[in-house]
Design a protein around this motif. Sequence first.
Motif, PDB file in Angstrom:
ATOM      1  N   VAL A  92       0.833  -1.200   0.000  1.00 40.51           N
ATOM      2  CA  VAL A  92       0.000   0.000   0.000  1.00 40.51           C
ATOM      3  C   VAL A  92       0.868   1.252   0.000  1.00 40.51           C
ATOM      4  O   VAL A  92       0.664   2.176  -0.787  1.00 40.51           O
ATOM      5  CB  VAL A  92      -0.927   0.005   1.237  1.00 40.51           C
ATOM      6  CG1 VAL A  92      -1.797   1.242   1.245  1.00 40.51           C
ATOM      7  CG2 VAL A  92      -1.781  -1.243   1.277  1.00 40.51           C
ATOM      8  N   VAL A  96       0.713   2.131  -3.939  1.00 45.13           N
ATOM      9  CA  VAL A  96      -0.690   2.473  -4.138  1.00 45.13           C
ATOM     10  C   VAL A  96      -1.094   3.827  -3.552  1.00 45.13           C
ATOM     11  O   VAL A  96      -1.657   4.667  -4.256  1.00 45.13           O
ATOM     12  CB  VAL A  96      -1.581   1.343  -3.568  1.00 45.13           C
ATOM     13  CG1 VAL A  96      -3.033   1.740  -3.572  1.00 45.13           C
ATOM     14  CG2 VAL A  96      -1.388   0.069  -4.374  1.00 45.13           C
ATOM     15  N   VAL A 100      -2.817   6.625  -5.941  1.00 45.71           N
ATOM     16  CA  VAL A 100      -4.276   6.563  -5.959  1.00 45.71           C
ATOM     17  C   VAL A 100      -4.863   7.890  -5.484  1.00 45.71           C
ATOM     18  O   VAL A 100      -5.828   8.399  -6.051  1.00 45.71           O
ATOM     19  CB  VAL A 100      -4.752   5.381  -5.084  1.00 45.71           C
ATOM     20  CG1 VAL A 100      -6.204   5.532  -4.704  1.00 45.71           C
ATOM     21  CG2 VAL A 100      -4.534   4.080  -5.832  1.00 45.71           C
ATOM     22  N   LEU A 108     -11.848   3.027  -6.484  1.00 45.11           N
ATOM     23  CA  LEU A 108     -10.839   2.351  -7.296  1.00 45.11           C
ATOM     24  C   LEU A 108     -11.096   2.561  -8.782  1.00 45.11           C
ATOM     25  O   LEU A 108     -10.169   2.806  -9.563  1.00 45.11           O
ATOM     26  CB  LEU A 108     -10.888   0.853  -6.952  1.00 45.11           C
ATOM     27  CG  LEU A 108     -10.230  -0.126  -7.896  1.00 45.11           C
ATOM     28  CD1 LEU A 108      -8.751  -0.197  -7.600  1.00 45.11           C
ATOM     29  CD2 LEU A 108     -10.838  -1.498  -7.763  1.00 45.11           C
ATOM     30  N   LEU A 265      -8.791   1.738   0.269  1.00 45.39           N
ATOM     31  CA  LEU A 265      -8.479   2.707  -0.794  1.00 45.39           C
ATOM     32  C   LEU A 265      -9.237   4.012  -0.593  1.00 45.39           C
ATOM     33  O   LEU A 265      -8.698   5.098  -0.797  1.00 45.39           O
ATOM     34  CB  LEU A 265      -8.819   2.107  -2.164  1.00 45.39           C
ATOM     35  CG  LEU A 265      -7.932   0.956  -2.607  1.00 45.39           C
ATOM     36  CD1 LEU A 265      -8.448   0.341  -3.896  1.00 45.39           C
ATOM     37  CD2 LEU A 265      -6.503   1.435  -2.801  1.00 45.39           C
ATOM     38  N   LEU A 432      -5.416  -2.351 -10.878  1.00 41.70           N
ATOM     39  CA  LEU A 432      -4.915  -1.095 -10.320  1.00 41.70           C
ATOM     40  C   LEU A 432      -3.446  -0.895 -10.685  1.00 41.70           C
ATOM     41  O   LEU A 432      -3.037   0.176 -11.153  1.00 41.70           O
ATOM     42  CB  LEU A 432      -5.095  -1.133  -8.799  1.00 41.70           C
ATOM     43  CG  LEU A 432      -4.769   0.133  -8.034  1.00 41.70           C
ATOM     44  CD1 LEU A 432      -5.616   1.278  -8.534  1.00 41.70           C
ATOM     45  CD2 LEU A 432      -5.015  -0.077  -6.550  1.00 41.70           C
TER      46      LEU A 432
END
Lengths: 530, 112
Positions: A92, A96, A100, A108, A265, A432
């Motif tokens: 993460v 990510v 993100v 997402l 997320l 992703l």
Amino acid sequence: MTGEHQTLALLLFSAFVAVTLGITTWVSRHRRGSAEEFYAGGRLFSPMENGFAIAGDYMSAASFLGISGLIALYGYDGMLYSVGFLVAWLVVLLLVAELVRNCGRFTLADVVAARMRERPVRIAAGTSSVTVSVLYLVAQMVGAGSLVALLLGGTGEAARTWTVIGVGALMVVYVSLGGMRATTWIQIVKAVLLLGGTVALTALVLVRFHGDVNRLLLTAAERSGHGEKFLAPGLIYGGDWTSRFDFISLGLALVLGTAGLPHILSRFYTVPTARAARRSVIWSIGLIGGFYLMTIVLGFGAAAIVGTGTVRESNAAGNTAVPLLALDLGGGADSTWGTVLFAVVAAVAFATILAVVAGITLASSASVAHDLYASLRRHDAEPRSEVAVARLAAVGVGAVAIALGLLARDLNVAFLVGLAFAVAASANLPVLLYALFWRRFTTRGAVWAVYGGLVPAVVLVLVSPVVSGSPAALFPGADFQYFPLQNPGLISIPLGFLAGWLGTVTSRETPDAARHAETEVRSLTGAGAV
Amino acid sequence: MRASADAYLEVQRSAAFQEVRSRYRRFVVPAVIGFFAWYVAYVVTATTAPGLMARPVAGAVNVAMLAGLGQFLTTFLLTWAYARHARLRRDRAALDLRWTTQELTRTRGDAP
């Protein structure tokens, strides 16, 4: 358990419910009803607040009671879980969280759809997100019912039914009235309570052994009845090759699934910048790491102080290890402090479940309203306010979760959490990562990546020993078991990545260089981030 | 749409952006390979070689305990190292690029 325990635990729990309902009313007093407000809580939480909220979203009752219980029963093999749950946060943090935060708005699908034809990608990503959330939610609901039966001794069917309905109703109220802002504050309160309770119990265990961890471990090994084997791996997963592969599969799902959990997320959108998202993950890694280290002490402490035999007699899955430990640390079943500590543990466990289900419900209502409804409604239809749809979706998700929770209440659903992680790792993570890092990725690749992970994961579970063909299965009478492992991750995660690659190389669509440039520049610099 | 697309392509080709991207990748790629290999090795060893893991080191502490606590330790260390790297080597350049890009997309005639 006696009446005193129950009354005190119920009092503490009612206090938690009252505080959280108070928070919900407080934050919804000047509600403007914008999507920014409902899904992302206004995006102005501080990294520390969001770090506590992430930790609150992540540390479920299954970790608090379940992992310590497994350690109390099987020693080292229980510890393997906590390692996987923590290491997952590196995925993460490194790959990510910041990207993100920079590219997406609420879900997402926002990140993936930015580069693709929007409709098919949103429908695919929305479907897999809702699937993950519902699996996780049902596990928590059934867990809530059994927890009541376990901790309050009310094995009556009525008590369990009403707990499931009550938990469902409360989470719908939090989410549909308070949105992300209320949900975040509930997570923060819960994280503080859970960590406070865990620190207190850990300190008491260490004080009991005068800070001598060596003696704690030796006593645990001695009282477990397994001797030295208790401190080494092999008691659960050392049997045959099937069980070894099963654990490797679960381990992969835990590490790769966290970065695909929709409710995790969506937390990155509650802070203003990618830098704040990074700092909130750093906070949460500290909190979660500390928490799992303490659950290890509690697990071995329960084996040493309560004794593995007593724990197993009370509950075969070990879920009562920490409550029994609390009772003993306080001075025994008849002492005041024993009663108080036991009640605190019970109340903290309830609070944990309630907060976790609220987080998941919010994330799935965002997927329903922002991804599925927005893509599926007829274009000439009156566009209703998306937030109104999200509030309704929260009620719908709540109703589904209550219904499934009641239907599944007598079934052994412990595998559902592992399954939710496996689906997240197989269907959400490949799409992703490809969308963020692969220049040639196309719409077909994205759709195939999602379904190519989702479908195998679900099908493999349907033909696995958790559904049929073994005495502990959902349907012990039937036998349509063709797949030996309980967790599909080992097969379905590579399939998700493979399907995304295959879909991309076989599609005739040329990837749009400009939109890839946009995603790449935005993800690394934060240009144009909301 | 085309105008701001040109802006993003222009930024993507710029040396400043490529520097930020390569700094990010040069840290993240080896780090991810490293911790993932270390975790998989840990899980595979724990499930397939319990004898090795059970070897005592000191008192009640054996190889398995050290490896498990080692996973916690490496996670904390890598978190610290990544945060430091991002703060010192990437944040300022990325922020400058953010303003440049937003300026470009605005002057090209449409909002980002």
